[in-house]
Design an enzyme around this catalytic site. Sequence first.
Site, PDB file in Angstrom:
ATOM      1  N   HIS A  71      -9.016   5.978  -1.132  1.00  0.00           N
ATOM      2  CA  HIS A  71      -9.198   5.736   0.423  1.00  0.00           C
ATOM      3  C   HIS A  71      -9.322   6.332   1.938  1.00  0.00           C
ATOM      4  O   HIS A  71     -10.318   6.779   1.663  1.00  0.00           O
ATOM      5  CB  HIS A  71      -6.845   6.146   0.066  1.00  0.00           C
ATOM      6  CG  HIS A  71      -6.461   4.894  -0.291  1.00  0.00           C
ATOM      7  ND1 HIS A  71      -5.258   4.637   0.141  1.00  0.00           N
ATOM      8  CD2 HIS A  71      -6.867   4.542  -1.681  1.00  0.00           C
ATOM      9  CE1 HIS A  71      -4.584   3.891  -0.915  1.00  0.00           C
ATOM     10  NE2 HIS A  71      -5.672   3.657  -2.305  1.00  0.00           N
ATOM     11  N   ASN A 106     -10.271   1.443   1.211  1.00  0.00           N
ATOM     12  CA  ASN A 106      -8.661   1.043   1.925  1.00  0.00           C
ATOM     13  C   ASN A 106      -9.036   1.666   3.517  1.00  0.00           C
ATOM     14  O   ASN A 106      -9.896   2.659   3.652  1.00  0.00           O
ATOM     15  CB  ASN A 106      -7.487   1.690   1.663  1.00  0.00           C
ATOM     16  CG  ASN A 106      -6.611   1.273  -0.389  1.00  0.00           C
ATOM     17  OD1 ASN A 106      -7.753   0.355  -0.487  1.00  0.00           O
ATOM     18  ND2 ASN A 106      -5.879   1.685  -0.027  1.00  0.00           N
ATOM     19  N   ASP A 112       0.902  -1.331   0.087  1.00  0.00           N
ATOM     20  CA  ASP A 112       0.022   0.527  -0.040  1.00  0.00           C
ATOM     21  C   ASP A 112       1.128   1.150  -0.135  1.00  0.00           C
ATOM     22  O   ASP A 112       1.934   1.553   0.509  1.00  0.00           O
ATOM     23  CB  ASP A 112      -0.385  -0.080   1.319  1.00  0.00           C
ATOM     24  CG  ASP A 112      -2.132   1.298   1.577  1.00  0.00           C
ATOM     25  OD1 ASP A 112      -2.492   1.485  -0.091  1.00  0.00           O
ATOM     26  OD2 ASP A 112      -2.544   1.476   2.100  1.00  0.00           O
ATOM     27  N   GLY A 136     -10.663   5.159   4.270  1.00  0.00           N
ATOM     28  CA  GLY A 136     -12.148   4.516   4.748  1.00  0.00           C
ATOM     29  C   GLY A 136     -12.140   3.925   6.162  1.00  0.00           C
ATOM     30  O   GLY A 136     -12.992   4.150   6.658  1.00  0.00           O
TER      31      GLY A 136
HETATM   32  P1  13P Z   1      -7.120   5.429   6.381  1.00  0.00           P
HETATM   33  O1  13P Z   1      -6.076   4.638   7.866  1.00  0.00           O
HETATM   34  O2  13P Z   1      -8.228   6.315   7.173  1.00  0.00           O
HETATM   35  O3  13P Z   1      -8.531   4.181   7.331  1.00  0.00           O
HETATM   36  O4  13P Z   1      -6.500   5.149   5.480  1.00  0.00           O
HETATM   37  C1  13P Z   1      -5.860   3.962   5.442  1.00  0.00           C
HETATM   38  C2  13P Z   1      -5.923   4.367   3.579  1.00  0.00           C
HETATM   39  O5  13P Z   1      -6.073   4.491   3.357  1.00  0.00           O
HETATM   40  C3  13P Z   1      -4.752   3.235   3.487  1.00  0.00           C
HETATM   41  O6  13P Z   1      -4.083   3.252   1.724  1.00  0.00           O
END
Ligand code: 13P
Length: 281
Positions: free
Chosen positions: A206, A228, A82, A208
Site C-alpha cells: 500500500h 495500491n 479498499d 504507492g
Molecule cells: P496512497 O494514497 O499513499 O497511494 O495509498 C493508497 C493505498 O494504499 C490504498 O490502499
Amino acid sequence: MARSNYTEILKYAKEHKFAVGAFNSMNMETLQAVVSAASKMNVPLIVQTYHAHIDYAGADYMRALYEVAARNSNVMIAMGLDHGRSVEQSRLCIENNFTGVMIDLSSKDYDTNVYETRKVVEMAHAKGISVEAELGTIFDADESPEKIATGYTDPVIARKFVMETGIDCLAVSIGTAHGKYKYTPKINFDLLKELIDTVPCPIVVHGGSDVPDEDVIEMVRLGIAKLNVGTDFFNAYTQAMSRILTEDGPNADIIKVMSAARAAVEEVAMHKIDLLTKFRI
Ligand code: 13P
C-alpha cells in the site's frame, strides 16, 4: 473484456512478471482515467474504492461505473473495496458483485482479525470474489521512517494468518505509508523479500504514491503482486481542476475542468503502469 477477480489477475501478472496496479477511483473521471491508461498499455488492472469513498458515492453507484468500465475496456478489470472497515461493509460490496474486497482489521487483536476475516472469506469465496486483508500497521505518510518501522509485518505471524484465514492476498507494512511523504520513505527490502518468498499468498504493498520510481521498480523486481496507489491520482485531479479554475475563473467550462482532471489522472496512471511492467514478459 470480462470482469475478473483479484486472483485471476494476480495469477496472470505473476506468469507475465509484472505487478498489478490497484488504482483508487471514486467517480467517473478517475475511473475512466485509470481504465483508459490500462487499456492503452494493454495491462490488467484492479480498480478499487477506498472505504470512505464507498460511503460517499454508494457501493451501487461505484458498481455501475465499474461495470461500464469493464465492459468497454480491452483488458481484464477487477473492482474492489479498499480498506473495508467491517464485515458489514464487505458484505455490501459482495452483494453488489464487486470482484474483490479488502477487510482491514489490522488495528484489532490477532484473533479478532482472523475471526472476522474468515467470515468475509466465506461470504466472498461462495461468489468467486477475492479477499485481501492486512497485517502490521501502515501509517500515514507524515510519520517518520522510524515510526513507520514500528508497524512492520511479522513474517511468522503473516504465514500463520494466511493459513488460518484462507485470504487471497495480504497487505504488508514494509516502510511505505499512505499519502504524501513528509520524509523520504525507507523501504525494508529484506523484509519485503522474506514476506514474498515465505508467505503463501501474493503480497500487496500500500502507499504507492510519492514513492521514488527506483524503489517501486525494486519492489516489482522482488515480486510484489499488487501496488495500491491513491493520493497521486487525487492530487493530480484536484491540481488540474485548480489550474483551470485559476486560468478561467469561477465560471470555467465544466467539461474543460473535468476533462483536464481526467487527463491528469491518466498521465499519472500511465507512468505508474510503466514502472510496474518494467520486467514484463
Ligand atoms: P496512497 O494514497 O499513499 O497511494 O495509498 C493508497 C493505498 O494504499 C490504498 O490502499
